[in-house]
Design a protein around this motif. Structure first.
Motif, mmCIF file in Angstrom:
data_model
loop_
_atom_site.group_PDB
_atom_site.id
_atom_site.type_symbol
_atom_site.label_atom_id
_atom_site.label_comp_id
_atom_site.label_asym_id
_atom_site.label_seq_id
_atom_site.Cartn_x
_atom_site.Cartn_y
_atom_site.Cartn_z
ATOM 1 N N SER A 100 0.829 -1.204 0.000
ATOM 2 C CA SER A 100 0.000 0.000 0.000
ATOM 3 C C SER A 100 0.864 1.255 0.000
ATOM 4 O O SER A 100 0.567 2.225 -0.689
ATOM 5 C CB SER A 100 -0.900 0.027 1.228
ATOM 6 N N PHE A 101 1.938 1.228 0.791
ATOM 7 C CA PHE A 101 2.839 2.383 0.850
ATOM 8 C C PHE A 101 3.383 2.679 -0.547
ATOM 9 O O PHE A 101 3.330 3.818 -1.024
ATOM 10 C CB PHE A 101 3.985 2.064 1.819
ATOM 11 N N LEU A 102 3.852 1.630 -1.209
ATOM 12 C CA LEU A 102 4.410 1.835 -2.544
ATOM 13 C C LEU A 102 3.328 2.277 -3.520
ATOM 14 O O LEU A 102 3.579 3.103 -4.407
ATOM 15 C CB LEU A 102 5.068 0.541 -3.028
ATOM 16 N N THR A 103 2.100 1.729 -3.368
ATOM 17 C CA THR A 103 1.020 2.137 -4.262
ATOM 18 C C THR A 103 0.726 3.625 -4.119
ATOM 19 O O THR A 103 0.533 4.328 -5.117
ATOM 20 C CB THR A 103 -0.259 1.337 -3.961
ATOM 21 N N VAL A 104 0.711 4.100 -2.885
ATOM 22 C CA VAL A 104 0.472 5.537 -2.688
ATOM 23 C C VAL A 104 1.585 6.342 -3.339
ATOM 24 O O VAL A 104 1.336 7.347 -4.009
ATOM 25 C CB VAL A 104 0.338 5.862 -1.186
ATOM 26 N N CYS A 105 2.847 5.861 -3.172
ATOM 27 C CA CYS A 105 3.971 6.561 -3.803
ATOM 28 C C CYS A 105 3.788 6.619 -5.319
ATOM 29 O O CYS A 105 4.105 7.619 -5.959
ATOM 30 C CB CYS A 105 5.282 5.857 -3.489
ATOM 31 N N LEU A 106 3.271 5.522 -5.898
ATOM 32 C CA LEU A 106 3.107 5.491 -7.347
ATOM 33 C C LEU A 106 1.900 6.311 -7.796
ATOM 34 O O LEU A 106 1.838 6.763 -8.932
ATOM 35 C CB LEU A 106 2.944 4.043 -7.823
ATOM 36 N N SER A 107 0.911 6.478 -6.886
ATOM 37 C CA SER A 107 -0.321 7.157 -7.279
ATOM 38 C C SER A 107 -0.200 8.656 -7.273
ATOM 39 O O SER A 107 -0.869 9.351 -8.037
ATOM 40 C CB SER A 107 -1.460 6.787 -6.322
ATOM 41 N N LEU A 108 0.620 9.190 -6.357
ATOM 42 C CA LEU A 108 0.417 10.590 -6.013
ATOM 43 C C LEU A 108 0.748 11.560 -7.140
ATOM 44 O O LEU A 108 0.136 12.618 -7.226
ATOM 45 C CB LEU A 108 1.140 10.954 -4.708
ATOM 46 N N ASP A 109 1.647 11.175 -8.036
ATOM 47 C CA ASP A 109 1.933 12.083 -9.147
ATOM 48 C C ASP A 109 0.715 12.237 -10.058
ATOM 49 O O ASP A 109 0.358 13.344 -10.449
ATOM 50 C CB ASP A 109 3.124 11.566 -9.963
ATOM 51 N N GLN A 110 0.082 11.107 -10.373
ATOM 52 C CA GLN A 110 -1.095 11.177 -11.234
ATOM 53 C C GLN A 110 -2.215 11.953 -10.560
ATOM 54 O O GLN A 110 -2.871 12.779 -11.187
ATOM 55 C CB GLN A 110 -1.585 9.761 -11.565
ATOM 56 N N LEU A 111 -2.432 11.680 -9.275
ATOM 57 C CA LEU A 111 -3.557 12.317 -8.589
ATOM 58 C C LEU A 111 -3.324 13.799 -8.395
ATOM 59 O O LEU A 111 -4.252 14.602 -8.426
ATOM 60 C CB LEU A 111 -3.795 11.630 -7.242
ATOM 61 N N ASP A 112 -2.046 14.176 -8.167
ATOM 62 C CA ASP A 112 -1.757 15.595 -7.964
ATOM 63 C C ASP A 112 -1.542 16.325 -9.279
ATOM 64 O O ASP A 112 -1.310 17.528 -9.280
ATOM 65 C CB ASP A 112 -0.506 15.757 -7.080
ATOM 66 N N GLY A 113 -1.575 15.607 -10.377
ATOM 67 C CA GLY A 113 -1.448 16.257 -11.669
ATOM 68 C C GLY A 113 -0.032 16.650 -12.034
ATOM 69 O O GLY A 113 0.172 17.480 -12.915
ATOM 70 N N ARG A 114 0.975 16.055 -11.367
ATOM 71 C CA ARG A 114 2.366 16.373 -11.713
ATOM 72 C C ARG A 114 2.835 15.482 -12.860
ATOM 73 O O ARG A 114 3.819 14.764 -12.752
ATOM 74 C CB ARG A 114 3.266 16.144 -10.504
ATOM 75 N N VAL A 115 2.083 15.496 -13.951
ATOM 76 C CA VAL A 115 2.415 14.613 -15.060
ATOM 77 C C VAL A 115 2.308 15.381 -16.362
ATOM 78 O O VAL A 115 1.599 16.378 -16.452
ATOM 79 C CB VAL A 115 1.458 13.404 -15.114
ATOM 80 N N LYS A 116 3.025 14.909 -17.369
ATOM 81 C CA LYS A 116 2.946 15.510 -18.697
ATOM 82 C C LYS A 116 1.633 15.158 -19.364
ATOM 83 O O LYS A 116 0.931 16.000 -19.892
ATOM 84 C CB LYS A 116 4.109 14.973 -19.552
ATOM 85 N N VAL A 117 1.321 13.863 -19.322
ATOM 86 C CA VAL A 117 0.106 13.386 -19.960
ATOM 87 C C VAL A 117 -0.907 13.065 -18.877
ATOM 88 O O VAL A 117 -0.709 12.143 -18.090
ATOM 89 C CB VAL A 117 0.392 12.129 -20.803
ATOM 90 N N ARG A 118 -1.954 13.846 -18.828
ATOM 91 C CA ARG A 118 -2.925 13.661 -17.753
ATOM 92 C C ARG A 118 -3.741 12.399 -17.955
ATOM 93 O O ARG A 118 -4.086 12.055 -19.082
ATOM 94 C CB ARG A 118 -3.853 14.866 -17.712
#
Lengths: 117, 477, 206
Positions: free
Chosen positions: B76-94
């Motif tokens: 779960s810890f790693l999943t949250v680490c992997l999720s947070l960029d997408q959820l916070d919108g810190r990505v090139k491709v939304r």
């Protein structure tokens, strides 16, 4: 009259009840395999859950009538079924909004192997 | 207080849910941090707290439960680490339609709580209810990309299959309950004798578990769900959800049927062989990396089940260690997949070409993690597979070891397909170094190093072995 | 007619009706009709529970299953405009496969039940008030209690509620700016007036 019914082995005992749950489960199984609408499939799953809950209560009644463990389990099963239906129906409504169908046969978007730009 | 880790996770979930109400959209970035802190605290509490039991033994924590909870919490810890960029919108491709961070983390934490209660359950009722808590919220997470038809379709298929699986499991449970006249797992273990009714119950329960653990022939949902669901959710599904299936299997096959699990060897061997073979053969022809990972995960489930074959208790530590190694390697692979999807939106195997030229370190991490999944020495996947294979061999299933060895070779071939794309195929013409966020970089680095270290340093396996080798003997004896 | 005979006849009557409505649930071509049939199955199951001395459970069954779950199902049938839709008949092969699986399952299971000795039926009297006994069991934190699943299911219902709302929710709340988070592209396509004069949202949607 009672002697005839009991003599024929027809008075409902644990086996009769369990055969009934098996029959209800089998009908649900048929529904899952033949229904095309996802809502229909979920209704069939409700039949399965209902028959499983019934079977808990049957065992409770015949094996340990002084206790309520099977009935407690049935209460939990009903509550879990409610949760399952809530999430399931939310997904169905959301899917219908974007693709206007909940027909399992027509839902093959994920199989399309198109190249994304 | 052996329930402390669970309570911390519940408290975190509720805090996240409430905090979400009071934060402005911009400030909701802290929700991920809050979740991570809660998970870390729960992990610390888990490792600090001794084993024990509560409520007259209805909630009980033993060595195996602790290791399973470690796996769940890490996943779960790693999943949250992997999720947070997408959820916070810190990505090139939304990612289309993904959002609602507070709800996302709260729902994710709830499924985690279900998984943790499940390994501590000592009666059928708790086992069933916590298994559902570990499953039902995942239906919603699979459909989390609102307005994306693929994600909704994945959610729908997961709902239908998951509900069906739980119905089978439940009917099997009702038979176990009826045969034993009790919901208590230990009482059932003492009461049941081999009989047609018991085997019927076992078949129904195995069907239910098979869906969860994606054992062939109950694996069909996996490909579609992995294809459509959001990437971090797949990462969680492939690791934590599989560990949940394994935990239920421990509860039923060891705790309830511990004295007759030896007799079930042929059945389990068949399931293992079919699962790894089908997973591998179908993975070869996949073009989408998500679907590819689905079948790769199916074949991994086949290897894990081999651990149940042992005549002795050696299977318990072997399976736990393999699960840990699998978490590390799979999360590293998903870290790179998510990084690449975030930066370019590409999700097909042939689109990974030239990654080693633009981002050599990430490509190296991906390669090491894939090799670990394939079982190349000295990575942890090899060590884990070695123990599992030796369990099956000791149990006399030499044909299964041969099948597994062939399968490992096949899997090496298809894992190498990705490596070839990254290292040999020409780079995209306009390609430049892709930026990577610190969280993702750290996650990938830590998991990759972990899959190396777990294989190279024997102390980890020794600790697991020493703590859990007696577990089965205590249970059966 | 003794009490036993009445119970026997009642059992077969309700069982037959139950099976009839169950089959209607899985074969009716109009989904709304299937939902009504499902409701009858569930009500009849409540009758079974009364026969099995589980009166409290019968009440729960009617309140939650019939009053809650079936209503949700009917709502969804209406929301997905499947009301007037005649479901296409499944192909014959699929029907045959389904029937084969169902009959196979029923045959195996029934054969197992007929040959299994479930142990002598215990003769103890049921608890006078099943509601009281169930309530006590749910909150009993001793070795025979169910307080753990009782707490777990509260979390399950909460998670299902939150997850369900999150998935089914149409658009972000007004307070949430559209330029935020990862919510942007998908949401914009669902606010029709904005769609025309928002080339960026439209482009990312296409």
């Amino acid at each position: 009259m009672p002697d005839i019914l009991a003599g024929l082995g027809l008075a409902p005992g644990i086996v009769h009840w369990m055969v009934l749950t098996a029959a209800l489960f089998a009908v649900g199984l048929y529904g899952i395999l033949t229904r095309r609408s996802a809502v229909g499939v979920l209704m069939a799953v409700e039949l399965l859950l209902n028959s499983a809950a019934l079977s808990f209560v049957v065992f409770n009644h015949f094996r340990m009538p002084a206790l309520v463990d099977g009935q407690v389990m049935a209460v939990f099963v009903i509550a879990v079924a409610a949760a399952e239906v809530v999430v399931g129906m939310a997904v169905f409504v959301a899917l219908y909004r974007v693709s206007h169908t909940v027909d399992l046969n027509r839902l093959d978007r994920l199989k399309n192997d198109e190249v994304k730009p | 207080m052996c329930m402390l880790p669970e309570l911390i996770v519940v408290a975190t979930a509720l805090t996240v849910l409430v905090a979400d109400l009071f934060l402005s959209e911009r400030r909701r970035v802290v929700l991920a941090l809050l979740t991570l802190v809660g998970l870390a605290a729960a992990l610390a509490a888990l490792l600090a707290a001794p084993a024990g039991s509560l409520f007259g033994g209805r909630f009980s924590v033993d060595e195996v439960a602790i290791w399973f909870k470690v796996v769940f919490l890490l996943a779960s810890f790693l999943t949250v680490c992997l999720s947070l960029d997408q959820l916070d919108g810190r990505v090139k491709v939304r990612v289309r339609g993904i959002g609602l961070r507070g709800e996302y983390y709260a729902v994710l934490l709830s499924t985690l709580v279900g998984a943790m209660f499940l390994v501590s359950a000592r009666d059928l009722v708790t086992l069933y209810v916590s298994l559902e808590l570990a499953t039902i919220p995942l239906f919603a997470l699979a459909a989390w990309k609102r307005s994306d038809a693929g994600s909704q379709e994945a959610g729908l298929k997961y709902v239908v299959m998951g509900a069906l699986a739980s119905a089978f499991l439940l009917y099997g449970f009702s038979l176990l309950f009826g045969l034993a006249g009790s919901t208590d797992l230990a009482a059932i273990a003492a009461a049941v004798r081999p009989s047609p009714a018991l085997f019927l119950a076992l078949a129904l329960v195995t069907t239910g578990i098979g869906f969860k653990l994606t054992l062939v022939p109950f694996h069909m949902w996996a490909g579609d769900v992995y294809e459509g669901a959001p990437l971090p959710v797949i990462a969680y599904l492939s690791v934590a959800s599989k560990a949940v299936g394994l935990a239920v299997m421990f509860q039923i096959f060891y705790r309830v049927l511990g004295h007759m699990v030896k007799d079930l060897g042929p059945l389990l061997a068949f399931l293992a062989a079919a699962t790894m073979t089908l997973g591998n053969t179908v993975a070869i022809v996949q073009r989408s990396i998500k679907r590819f990972m689905a079948f790769s995960a199916i074949s991994q489930a086949g290897y894990i089940v081999m651990g149940f074959l042992g005549p002795d208790a050696g299977g318990v530590p072997a399976m736990l260690f393999y699960m840990l190694a699998y978490v590390a390697a799979n999360m590293a692979v998903f870290g790179v997949i998510i990084f690449y999807a975030n930066a370019t939106g590409r999700e097909r195997i042939e689109e990974y070409r030239g990654l080693a030229r633009t981002n050599p370190l990430l490509a190296l991490a991906m390669m090491l993690a894939l090799f670990s999944l394939a079982g190349i020495p000295p990575l942890s996947g090899f060590v884990g597979k070695f123990f599992l294979f030796s369990i099956a061999s000791k149990a006399g299933f030499h044909w299964l070891v041969a099948v597994a060895a062939v399968n490992s070779t096949i899997s090496l071939y298809y894992y190498l397909r990705i490596v070839r794309q990254m290292y040999i195929e020409p780079v995209y013409p306009e390609a430049a170094r892709l930026p990577v966020t610190p969280t993702l970089a750290a996650t990938v680095a830590v998991t990759t190093v972990a899959s190396l270290v777990l294989g190279l340093v024997p102390v980890f396996y020794e600790v697991i072995h020493n703590q859990t080798i007696e577990w089965l003997a205590k249970l059966v004896g | 007619m003794s009490e036993g005979a009445v119970e026997t006849i009642l059992f077969y009557a309700i069982a037959a009706m139950s099976l009839f409505f169950a089959i209607a649930t899985v074969t009716a071509r109009r989904l709304l009709r299937a939902a009504v049939a499902l409701m009858f199955v569930l009500v009849l199951s409540a009758g079974f529970y009364v026969m099995l001395a589980a009166e409290f459970l019968a009440g729960v069954q009617v309140l939650v299953y019939v009053g809650g779950i079936v209503v949700v199902i009917v709502f969804v049938i209406m929301l997905t405009s499947s009301v007037d839709l005649l479901e296409e008949r499944p192909p014959l092969l699929r029907k045959a496969l389904g029937a084969l699986a169902a009959i196979g399952f029923f045959g195996t299971t029934a054969a197992v039940y007929l040959t299994t000795d479930f142990g002598a039926a215990a003769d103890a009297a049921p608890p006078a008030e099943s509601a009281r006994a169930i309530g006590a069991a749910l909150l009993d934190y001793g070795p025979h209690g169910y307080v753990v699943p009782f707490e777990v299911i509260s979390l399950l219902l909460l998670a299902a509620l939150v997850g369900g709302i999150a998935v089914a929710r149409r658009s972000p709340p007004p307070s949430q700016p559209l330029t935020s988070g990862g919510d942007l592209p998908g949401e914009v396509s669902f606010t029709p007036p904005k769609r025309q004069n928002d080339p960026e949202g439209g482009a990312s949607h296409a």
